[in-house]
Design a protein around this motif. Structure first.
Motif, PDB file in Angstrom:
ATOM      1  N   SER A   1       0.874  -1.158   0.000  1.00 52.52           N
ATOM      2  CA  SER A   1       0.000   0.000   0.000  1.00 52.52           C
ATOM      3  C   SER A   1       0.917   1.215   0.000  1.00 52.52           C
ATOM      4  N   HIS A   2       0.364   2.391   0.197  1.00 57.13           N
ATOM      5  CA  HIS A   2       1.209   3.580   0.219  1.00 57.13           C
ATOM      6  C   HIS A   2       0.806   4.479   1.374  1.00 57.13           C
ATOM      7  N   TYR A   3       1.736   5.348   1.740  1.00 57.79           N
ATOM      8  CA  TYR A   3       1.458   6.331   2.772  1.00 57.79           C
ATOM      9  C   TYR A   3       2.028   7.671   2.358  1.00 57.79           C
ATOM     10  N   ASN A   4       1.546   8.714   3.004  1.00 57.05           N
ATOM     11  CA  ASN A   4       1.897  10.086   2.660  1.00 57.05           C
ATOM     12  C   ASN A   4       2.636  10.743   3.821  1.00 57.05           C
TER      13      ASN A   4
ATOM     14  N   PHE B   1      11.267   4.902  -0.532  1.00 59.04           N
ATOM     15  CA  PHE B   1      11.492   4.221   0.744  1.00 59.04           C
ATOM     16  C   PHE B   1      10.199   3.577   1.192  1.00 59.04           C
ATOM     17  N   ALA B   2      10.273   2.842   2.312  1.00 65.07           N
ATOM     18  CA  ALA B   2       9.099   2.091   2.745  1.00 65.07           C
ATOM     19  C   ALA B   2       9.098   1.854   4.246  1.00 65.07           C
ATOM     20  N   ALA B   3       7.899   1.580   4.738  1.00 61.01           N
ATOM     21  CA  ALA B   3       7.709   1.064   6.085  1.00 61.01           C
ATOM     22  C   ALA B   3       7.356  -0.408   5.887  1.00 61.01           C
ATOM     23  N   VAL B   4       7.976  -1.283   6.654  1.00 57.66           N
ATOM     24  CA  VAL B   4       7.743  -2.711   6.451  1.00 57.66           C
ATOM     25  C   VAL B   4       6.768  -3.262   7.479  1.00 57.66           C
ATOM     26  N   GLY B   5       6.037  -4.284   7.059  1.00 56.20           N
ATOM     27  CA  GLY B   5       5.093  -4.961   7.939  1.00 56.20           C
ATOM     28  C   GLY B   5       5.816  -5.853   8.929  1.00 56.20           C
ATOM     29  N   ASP B   6       5.054  -6.400   9.854  1.00 56.53           N
ATOM     30  CA  ASP B   6       5.632  -7.209  10.928  1.00 56.53           C
ATOM     31  C   ASP B   6       6.425  -8.423  10.447  1.00 56.53           C
ATOM     32  N   ASP B   7       6.024  -9.017   9.319  1.00 55.64           N
ATOM     33  CA  ASP B   7       6.754 -10.181   8.807  1.00 55.64           C
ATOM     34  C   ASP B   7       8.189  -9.842   8.418  1.00 55.64           C
ATOM     35  N   LEU B   8       8.425  -8.628   7.979  1.00 58.15           N
ATOM     36  CA  LEU B   8       9.772  -8.201   7.595  1.00 58.15           C
ATOM     37  C   LEU B   8      10.477  -7.429   8.706  1.00 58.15           C
ATOM     38  N   TRP B   9       9.726  -6.835   9.612  1.00 53.58           N
ATOM     39  CA  TRP B   9      10.277  -5.967  10.650  1.00 53.58           C
ATOM     40  C   TRP B   9      11.331  -6.681  11.496  1.00 53.58           C
ATOM     41  N   ASN B  10      11.007  -7.822  12.032  1.00 52.22           N
ATOM     42  CA  ASN B  10      11.948  -8.663  12.783  1.00 52.22           C
ATOM     43  C   ASN B  10      12.753  -7.877  13.823  1.00 52.22           C
ATOM     44  N   ASN B  11      12.035  -7.251  14.745  1.00 49.17           N
ATOM     45  CA  ASN B  11      12.655  -6.482  15.834  1.00 49.17           C
ATOM     46  C   ASN B  11      13.607  -5.387  15.343  1.00 49.17           C
ATOM     47  N   GLY B  12      13.303  -4.809  14.205  1.00 52.05           N
ATOM     48  CA  GLY B  12      14.097  -3.696  13.691  1.00 52.05           C
ATOM     49  C   GLY B  12      15.254  -4.078  12.794  1.00 52.05           C
ATOM     50  N   THR B  13      15.470  -5.365  12.569  1.00 54.58           N
ATOM     51  CA  THR B  13      16.594  -5.758  11.706  1.00 54.58           C
ATOM     52  C   THR B  13      16.366  -5.352  10.246  1.00 54.58           C
ATOM     53  N   ALA B  14      15.139  -4.993   9.893  1.00 59.22           N
ATOM     54  CA  ALA B  14      14.844  -4.564   8.519  1.00 59.22           C
ATOM     55  C   ALA B  14      15.339  -3.150   8.237  1.00 59.22           C
ATOM     56  N   CYS B  15      15.624  -2.388   9.270  1.00 57.72           N
ATOM     57  CA  CYS B  15      16.034  -0.992   9.080  1.00 57.72           C
ATOM     58  C   CYS B  15      17.237  -0.879   8.152  1.00 57.72           C
ATOM     59  N   GLY B  16      17.075  -0.093   7.103  1.00 54.56           N
ATOM     60  CA  GLY B  16      18.157   0.127   6.152  1.00 54.56           C
ATOM     61  C   GLY B  16      18.240  -0.893   5.040  1.00 54.56           C
TER      62      GLY B  16
ATOM     63  N   ILE C   1       4.557  -4.374   2.716  1.00 52.23           N
ATOM     64  CA  ILE C   1       5.398  -3.192   2.566  1.00 52.23           C
ATOM     65  C   ILE C   1       4.489  -1.998   2.280  1.00 52.23           C
ATOM     66  N   THR C   2       4.667  -0.935   3.046  1.00 48.90           N
ATOM     67  CA  THR C   2       3.946   0.304   2.797  1.00 48.90           C
ATOM     68  C   THR C   2       4.932   1.259   2.137  1.00 48.90           C
ATOM     69  N   LEU C   3       4.701   1.546   0.882  1.00 45.61           N
ATOM     70  CA  LEU C   3       5.626   2.360   0.097  1.00 45.61           C
ATOM     71  C   LEU C   3       5.339   3.848   0.265  1.00 45.61           C
ATOM     72  N   SER C   4       6.383   4.645   0.168  1.00 45.09           N
ATOM     73  CA  SER C   4       6.177   6.096   0.102  1.00 45.09           C
ATOM     74  C   SER C   4       5.339   6.367  -1.145  1.00 45.09           C
ATOM     75  N   ARG C   5       4.684   7.481  -1.150  1.00 47.83           N
ATOM     76  CA  ARG C   5       3.836   7.830  -2.300  1.00 47.83           C
ATOM     77  C   ARG C   5       4.644   7.820  -3.596  1.00 47.83           C
ATOM     78  N   ALA C   6       5.835   8.392  -3.567  1.00 46.56           N
ATOM     79  CA  ALA C   6       6.680   8.451  -4.767  1.00 46.56           C
ATOM     80  C   ALA C   6       7.024   7.056  -5.282  1.00 46.56           C
TER      81      ALA C   6
ATOM     82  N   ILE D   1       2.217  -7.624  -4.790  1.00 48.21           N
ATOM     83  CA  ILE D   1       3.589  -7.371  -5.245  1.00 48.21           C
ATOM     84  C   ILE D   1       4.445  -8.623  -5.223  1.00 48.21           C
ATOM     85  N   GLN D   2       5.521  -8.521  -5.931  1.00 42.81           N
ATOM     86  CA  GLN D   2       6.624  -9.465  -5.868  1.00 42.81           C
ATOM     87  C   GLN D   2       7.789  -8.649  -5.363  1.00 42.81           C
ATOM     88  N   PHE D   3       8.502  -9.158  -4.346  1.00 42.59           N
ATOM     89  CA  PHE D   3       9.610  -8.381  -3.792  1.00 42.59           C
ATOM     90  C   PHE D   3      10.749  -9.308  -3.409  1.00 42.59           C
ATOM     91  N   LYS D   4      11.922  -8.697  -3.339  1.00 40.66           N
ATOM     92  CA  LYS D   4      13.122  -9.459  -2.996  1.00 40.66           C
ATOM     93  C   LYS D   4      14.102  -8.520  -2.319  1.00 40.66           C
TER      94      LYS D   4
END
Length: 143
Positions: free
Chosen positions: A34-37, A59-74, A118-123, A138-141
């Protein structure tokens, strides 16, 4: 008369090439975007540091499945749209690289879509899909 035998190093190159093209491609995962503003700051990853947001806005905000206690950052992800409930929303030939800068669940400006991977930036969302669509498959890697 020229020697018709291929030199040994060419045989090795040929076999290496055959192995390379016959190897299955590394698999991508499927999810929902989805997207956010704005406002995008502060983020769960880097707080109020504006330099965390790539200048291209991808850039994006990731959902809980990818978040993994913050290891997704960056981490960076290649994302492409594969389908949408909104007719012809996907820009099929477009793939975008985004950087994870936040957790979708705690983002200042959250997506209204539950179960988002994954919540994508509007851009970023506009590169792969029509912005009128609230979400896309989506398909993502990770790259």
């Amino acid at each position: 008369m020229p020697n018709s035998k291929m030199p040994r190093h060419r045989h090795l190159f040929f076999y290496a090439f055959l192995i390379l093209i016959s190897s299955p491609p590394s698999s991508a995962e499927l999810g929902k975007a989805s997207h956010y503003n704005p406002p995008y700051i502060p983020t769960a990853c880097f707080g109020r540091d504006f330099s965390q947001l790539p200048s291209d806005g991808y850039f994006a905000a990731v959902g809980d499945d990818l978040w993994n206690n913050g290891t997704a950052c960056g981490k960076k992800y290649m994302v492409s749209c594969i389908s949408s409930p909104f007719s012809r929303a996907c820009k099929k030939e477009k793939t975008i690289q985004v950087r994870a800068v936040d957790r979708a669940k705690t983002a200042v400006s959250r997506s209204s879509q539950a179960g988002t991977t994954i919540t994508l930036s509007r851009a970023a969302f506009e590169v792969i899909s029509d912005i009128r669509s609230t979400w896309v498959a989506i398909q993502f890697k990770q790259v």
